[in-house]
Design a protein around this motif. Structure first.
Motif, PDB file in Angstrom:
ATOM      1  N   VAL A 189      17.889  -2.134  45.125  1.00  0.00           N
ATOM      2  CA  VAL A 189      16.635  -2.272  44.465  1.00  0.00           C
ATOM      3  C   VAL A 189      16.337  -0.241  44.926  1.00  0.00           C
ATOM      4  CG1 VAL A 189      14.325  -2.473  45.766  1.00  0.00           C
ATOM      5  CG2 VAL A 189      15.693  -4.696  45.626  1.00  0.00           C
ATOM      6  N   LEU A 190      16.317   0.017  46.163  1.00  0.00           N
ATOM      7  CA  LEU A 190      16.189   1.123  46.322  1.00  0.00           C
ATOM      8  C   LEU A 190      17.360   2.157  45.828  1.00  0.00           C
ATOM      9  CD1 LEU A 190      17.588   1.260  50.400  1.00  0.00           C
ATOM     10  CD2 LEU A 190      14.768   1.392  49.788  1.00  0.00           C
ATOM     11  N   TRP A 191      17.946   1.589  45.169  1.00  0.00           N
ATOM     12  CA  TRP A 191      18.959   2.672  44.166  1.00  0.00           C
ATOM     13  C   TRP A 191      17.489   2.783  42.220  1.00  0.00           C
ATOM     14  CZ3 TRP A 191      20.630   1.119  39.222  1.00  0.00           C
ATOM     15  CH2 TRP A 191      21.783   2.322  38.557  1.00  0.00           C
ATOM     16  N   ALA A 192      17.020   1.435  42.482  1.00  0.00           N
ATOM     17  CA  ALA A 192      16.617   1.018  41.065  1.00  0.00           C
ATOM     18  C   ALA A 192      15.399   1.990  41.692  1.00  0.00           C
ATOM     19  CB  ALA A 192      16.550  -0.374  40.607  1.00  0.00           C
ATOM     20  N   SER A 193      14.317   1.740  42.685  1.00  0.00           N
ATOM     21  CA  SER A 193      13.642   2.671  42.580  1.00  0.00           C
ATOM     22  C   SER A 193      12.936   4.035  42.752  1.00  0.00           C
ATOM     23  CB  SER A 193      12.536   2.044  44.238  1.00  0.00           C
ATOM     24  OG  SER A 193      13.009   2.197  45.463  1.00  0.00           O
ATOM     25  N   THR A 194      13.944   4.595  42.970  1.00  0.00           N
ATOM     26  CA  THR A 194      14.907   6.494  43.226  1.00  0.00           C
ATOM     27  C   THR A 194      15.267   7.176  41.381  1.00  0.00           C
ATOM     28  OG1 THR A 194      16.259   5.558  44.434  1.00  0.00           O
ATOM     29  CG2 THR A 194      14.298   6.081  45.582  1.00  0.00           C
ATOM     30  N   SER A 195      15.294   5.981  40.389  1.00  0.00           N
ATOM     31  CA  SER A 195      16.051   6.808  39.451  1.00  0.00           C
ATOM     32  C   SER A 195      15.628   7.338  38.957  1.00  0.00           C
ATOM     33  CB  SER A 195      17.175   5.426  38.782  1.00  0.00           C
ATOM     34  OG  SER A 195      15.749   4.468  38.562  1.00  0.00           O
ATOM     35  N   ALA A 196      16.124   8.327  38.038  1.00  0.00           N
ATOM     36  CA  ALA A 196      15.694   9.539  37.892  1.00  0.00           C
ATOM     37  C   ALA A 196      14.238   8.092  36.307  1.00  0.00           C
ATOM     38  CB  ALA A 196      16.966  10.355  36.782  1.00  0.00           C
ATOM     39  N   VAL A 197      13.823   8.779  36.492  1.00  0.00           N
ATOM     40  CA  VAL A 197      12.462   8.788  35.224  1.00  0.00           C
ATOM     41  C   VAL A 197      13.476   9.259  33.423  1.00  0.00           C
ATOM     42  CG1 VAL A 197      10.093   8.190  34.104  1.00  0.00           C
ATOM     43  CG2 VAL A 197      10.691   8.782  36.772  1.00  0.00           C
ATOM     44  N   ASP A 198      13.333   8.114  32.440  1.00  0.00           N
ATOM     45  CA  ASP A 198      14.064   8.721  31.793  1.00  0.00           C
ATOM     46  C   ASP A 198      12.463   8.852  29.804  1.00  0.00           C
ATOM     47  OD1 ASP A 198      13.540   5.925  31.317  1.00  0.00           O
ATOM     48  OD2 ASP A 198      15.543   6.450  30.429  1.00  0.00           O
ATOM     49  N   GLY A 199      12.940   9.122  28.506  1.00  0.00           N
ATOM     50  CA  GLY A 199      12.382   9.163  27.837  1.00  0.00           C
ATOM     51  C   GLY A 199      10.910   9.728  28.342  1.00  0.00           C
ATOM     52  N   PRO A 200      10.048   9.110  27.548  1.00  0.00           N
ATOM     53  CA  PRO A 200       8.392  10.093  27.787  1.00  0.00           C
ATOM     54  C   PRO A 200       7.956  10.989  28.824  1.00  0.00           C
ATOM     55  CG  PRO A 200       8.236   8.124  26.260  1.00  0.00           C
ATOM     56  CD  PRO A 200      10.173   8.146  26.457  1.00  0.00           C
ATOM     57  N   THR A 201       8.458   9.869  29.117  1.00  0.00           N
ATOM     58  CA  THR A 201       7.410   9.889  30.950  1.00  0.00           C
ATOM     59  C   THR A 201       7.904  11.120  31.192  1.00  0.00           C
ATOM     60  OG1 THR A 201       6.640   7.452  30.990  1.00  0.00           O
ATOM     61  CG2 THR A 201       7.239   8.743  33.501  1.00  0.00           C
ATOM     62  N   ALA A 202      10.088  11.343  31.626  1.00  0.00           N
ATOM     63  CA  ALA A 202      10.453  12.365  31.996  1.00  0.00           C
ATOM     64  C   ALA A 202       9.945  13.671  31.119  1.00  0.00           C
ATOM     65  CB  ALA A 202      11.632  11.895  31.656  1.00  0.00           C
ATOM     66  N   ASP A 203      10.084  13.861  30.150  1.00  0.00           N
ATOM     67  CA  ASP A 203       9.458  14.694  29.323  1.00  0.00           C
ATOM     68  C   ASP A 203       7.820  15.182  29.989  1.00  0.00           C
ATOM     69  OD1 ASP A 203      11.295  15.177  28.243  1.00  0.00           O
ATOM     70  OD2 ASP A 203      10.607  13.995  26.075  1.00  0.00           O
ATOM     71  N   ALA A 204       6.667  14.121  30.242  1.00  0.00           N
ATOM     72  CA  ALA A 204       5.097  14.514  29.816  1.00  0.00           C
ATOM     73  C   ALA A 204       5.653  15.205  31.998  1.00  0.00           C
ATOM     74  CB  ALA A 204       4.654  13.104  30.109  1.00  0.00           C
ATOM     75  N   LYS A 205       6.258  14.761  32.826  1.00  0.00           N
ATOM     76  CA  LYS A 205       6.796  15.350  33.966  1.00  0.00           C
ATOM     77  C   LYS A 205       6.720  16.463  34.087  1.00  0.00           C
ATOM     78  CE  LYS A 205       7.458  11.037  36.919  1.00  0.00           C
ATOM     79  NZ  LYS A 205       6.265  11.121  38.200  1.00  0.00           N
ATOM     80  N   ALA A 206       7.973  16.812  33.753  1.00  0.00           N
ATOM     81  CA  ALA A 206       9.028  18.365  32.883  1.00  0.00           C
ATOM     82  C   ALA A 206       7.533  19.256  31.802  1.00  0.00           C
ATOM     83  CB  ALA A 206       9.614  17.925  32.083  1.00  0.00           C
ATOM     84  N   ALA A 207       7.019  18.631  31.321  1.00  0.00           N
ATOM     85  CA  ALA A 207       5.906  19.840  30.842  1.00  0.00           C
ATOM     86  C   ALA A 207       4.346  19.368  32.127  1.00  0.00           C
ATOM     87  CB  ALA A 207       4.828  19.202  30.083  1.00  0.00           C
ATOM     88  N   CYS A 208       4.362  18.732  32.547  1.00  0.00           N
ATOM     89  CA  CYS A 208       3.573  19.352  33.782  1.00  0.00           C
ATOM     90  C   CYS A 208       3.912  20.395  35.311  1.00  0.00           C
ATOM     91  CB  CYS A 208       2.868  17.667  34.540  1.00  0.00           C
ATOM     92  SG  CYS A 208       1.981  16.676  33.581  1.00  0.00           S
ATOM     93  N   ALA A 209       4.999  20.457  34.670  1.00  0.00           N
ATOM     94  CA  ALA A 209       5.957  20.599  36.035  1.00  0.00           C
ATOM     95  C   ALA A 209       5.741  22.662  35.233  1.00  0.00           C
ATOM     96  CB  ALA A 209       7.098  20.877  35.975  1.00  0.00           C
ATOM     97  N   ALA A 210       6.414  22.361  33.852  1.00  0.00           N
ATOM     98  CA  ALA A 210       6.073  23.718  33.204  1.00  0.00           C
ATOM     99  C   ALA A 210       4.800  24.750  33.541  1.00  0.00           C
ATOM    100  CB  ALA A 210       6.536  23.579  31.884  1.00  0.00           C
ATOM    101  N   LEU A 211       3.555  23.389  33.312  1.00  0.00           N
ATOM    102  CA  LEU A 211       2.090  24.307  33.015  1.00  0.00           C
ATOM    103  C   LEU A 211       2.107  24.886  34.959  1.00  0.00           C
ATOM    104  CD1 LEU A 211      -0.028  24.519  31.883  1.00  0.00           C
ATOM    105  CD2 LEU A 211      -1.150  22.162  32.603  1.00  0.00           C
ATOM    106  N   ALA A 212       2.384  23.595  36.128  1.00  0.00           N
ATOM    107  CA  ALA A 212       2.103  24.421  36.951  1.00  0.00           C
ATOM    108  C   ALA A 212       3.474  25.557  37.989  1.00  0.00           C
ATOM    109  CB  ALA A 212       2.677  23.278  37.676  1.00  0.00           C
ATOM    110  N   ARG A 213       4.272  25.811  36.905  1.00  0.00           N
ATOM    111  CA  ARG A 213       5.231  26.659  36.624  1.00  0.00           C
ATOM    112  C   ARG A 213       4.212  27.868  36.506  1.00  0.00           C
ATOM    113  NH1 ARG A 213      10.884  26.864  36.552  1.00  0.00           N
ATOM    114  NH2 ARG A 213      10.814  28.925  37.932  1.00  0.00           N
TER     115      ARG A 213
END
Length: 134
Positions: A33-57
């Motif tokens: 359960v802990l592993w599943a809850s902390t696993s990396a986000v994939d797909g479009p959500t990962a891209d959206a998070k990366a977009a936000c991180a790039a904008l913040a940088r």
């Protein structure tokens, strides 16, 4: 190693084995359960998070109209990367269409080098708000 006492009941030994197996199963389940809850986000959500991180940088963005040489290192590149990642997320999931639209508005503002553009500033604020919810 413990040698079994012939007088010790077999039932007591079975209980110990069952408790050990149950403890192992519960521990393995919790780790899963802990592993599943902390696993990396994939797909479009990962891209959206990366977009936000790039904008913040890209922050801090300058105020007013600036020359290309006065921008901090990587500001335009980070905004362009954020735009590409947000577009990729929106292409896969319409959930991220608004994010892609607002980051595109920020990209247009940045390319014009007019960081006082009211529409660009509105897009920047909306993009930051959306990023806070992802």
């Amino acid at each position: 190693m413990r040698i079994r006492d012939p007088e010790e009941p077999v039932a007591a030994q079975r209980r110990l084995v069952l408790v050990g197996v149950a403890g192992f199963a519960v521990g393995a389940g919790l780790i899963g359960v802990l592993w599943a809850s902390t696993s990396a986000v994939d797909g479009p959500t990962a891209d959206a998070k990366a977009a936000c991180a790039a904008l913040a940088r890209a922050d801090p963005l300058p105020e007013g109209r600036v020359g290309r040489g006065t921008l901090g290192p990587g500001v335009l590149q980070h905004i362009m990367a954020a735009d590409a990642l947000a577009a990729a997320a929106a292409e896969v999931s319409s959930t991220y269409n608004d994010l892609a639209d607002h980051i595109d508005g920020v990209r247009r503002m940045a390319l014009s080098l007019n960081f006082a553009d009211p529409q660009g500033q509105r897009h920047l604020g909306q993009a930051r708000e959306l990023c806070a919810t992802i």
